[in-house]
Design an enzyme around this catalytic site. Structure first.
Site, PDB file in Angstrom:
ATOM      1  CD  GLU A  36      -6.360  -0.866 -11.451  1.00 15.96           C
ATOM      2  OE1 GLU A  36      -6.579  -2.043 -11.919  1.00 15.96           O
ATOM      3  OE2 GLU A  36      -5.190  -0.285 -11.535  1.00 15.96           O
ATOM      4  NE  ARG A  56       6.224  -4.743  -3.916  1.00 15.81           N
ATOM      5  CZ  ARG A  56       7.053  -3.858  -3.635  1.00 15.81           C
ATOM      6  NH1 ARG A  56       8.205  -4.047  -3.068  1.00 15.81           N
ATOM      7  NH2 ARG A  56       6.633  -2.484  -3.695  1.00 15.81           N
ATOM      8  CB  CYS A  83      -4.718   0.333  -4.297  1.00 11.51           C
ATOM      9  SG  CYS A  83      -3.998   2.141  -3.938  1.00 11.51           S
ATOM     10  CG  HIS A 117      -3.581   2.195  -9.122  1.00  9.35           C
ATOM     11  ND1 HIS A 117      -4.235   0.998  -9.293  1.00  9.35           N
ATOM     12  CD2 HIS A 117      -3.122   2.709  -8.029  1.00  9.35           C
ATOM     13  CE1 HIS A 117      -3.893   0.542  -8.195  1.00  9.35           C
ATOM     14  NE2 HIS A 117      -3.187   1.251  -7.308  1.00  9.35           N
TER      15      HIS A 117
HETATM   16  N1  PCA Z   1      -0.844   2.960  -3.736  1.00  8.72           N
HETATM   17  C1  PCA Z   1      -0.873   1.669  -3.026  1.00  8.72           C
HETATM   18  C2  PCA Z   1      -1.699   1.829  -1.643  1.00  8.72           C
HETATM   19  C3  PCA Z   1      -1.522   3.428  -1.332  1.00  8.72           C
HETATM   20  C4  PCA Z   1      -1.355   3.792  -2.862  1.00  8.72           C
HETATM   21  O1  PCA Z   1      -1.456   5.145  -3.133  1.00  8.72           O
HETATM   22  C5  PCA Z   1      -1.592   0.612  -3.580  1.00  8.72           C
HETATM   23  O2  PCA Z   1      -1.454   0.663  -5.027  1.00  8.72           O
HETATM   24  O3  PCA Z   1      -1.965  -0.281  -3.023  1.00  8.72           O
END
Ligand code: PCA
Length: 208
Positions: free
Chosen positions: A80, A90, A143, A166
């Site tokens: 990111e 959401r 996140c 991610h």
């Molecule tokens: N993914 C979510 C929150 C926790 C996770 O593992 C996100 O992308 O916000």
């Protein structure tokens, strides 16, 4: 050589899932030479995750911070680039809370960039045969909130590298590959802090 301290976080399950691949990948991180890694599992709650991160930063004073989350429906490890100062949930978090269009930090800057060496990390992952991209949005859920809150806390710190990664679901990138990928991102960040890793000029943008 003084060991660098790395804080790496994953998340508990959310949205009805039984597991969260981010925590599975973090806890299986292969050991790194000359690096002390502290791992923690964060709640998927806006308030709890931010509180936990602040405490972890104060307690460990890490040199590198890499927060990791699951991005279901994606096909590659996502390094990111930017955290934005907005929450637009959401679905409700694990506390049942779903803020809409609220800031992560009232009065904070619109955004922070990752300070991880994204292009060095991207190159290392691709060289290892692991699908990886630089992503320009970590979303507007827990996140991104953690990513923004960590960058905000660390903005005044010197000599620290921090950011967010991610991971896809395990049927797309399995736990072994995801853990190896996180290890390579750690190595790139530590190398950058030690002045050993330069950012290659690799294009990784998108038109939309
Ligand atoms: N993914 C979510 C929150 C926790 C996770 O593992 C996100 O992308 O916000």
């Amino acid at each position: 050589m003084v060991a660098m301290k790395v804080l790496m976080t994953g998340f508990e399950p959310f949205g009805g899932d039984a597991v969260n691949e981010s925590w599975d990948a973090v806890r299986a991180l292969p050991p790194r030479p000359d690096v002390e890694v502290v791992t923690a599992r964060l709640p998927v709650t806006f308030a709890g995750a931010v509180d936990a991160c602040r405490q972890l930063l104060a307690l460990h004073a890490p040199d590198v911070v890499i927060a990791v989350g699951l991005a279901a429906g994606t096909e590659a490890i996502r390094l990111e680039r930017v955290a934005v100062n907005v929450i637009d949930a959401r679905i409700a978090d694990n506390d049942g809370v779903a803020p809409v269009d609220e800031p992560v930090v009232a009065g904070g800057p619109a955004a922070y960039f990752s300070t991880l060496p994204l292009k060095a990390g991207l190159t290392a992952l691709r060289d290892a045969g692991i699908p990886a991209v630089v992503s320009n949005s970590a979303g507007t859920y827990v996140c991104n909130t953690v990513f923004y809150a960590v960058q905000h806390e660390l903005a005044a710190w010197a000599d620290v590298r921090s950011g967010f990664v991610h991971v896809p679901r395990a049927d797309v990138v399995d736990q072994d590959a995801a853990s190896r990928a996180l290890g390579l991102v750690v190595d790139a960040a530590v190398g950058a802090l030690r002045g050993r890793v330069a950012e290659p000029r690799t294009a990784a943008g998108t038109e939309h």
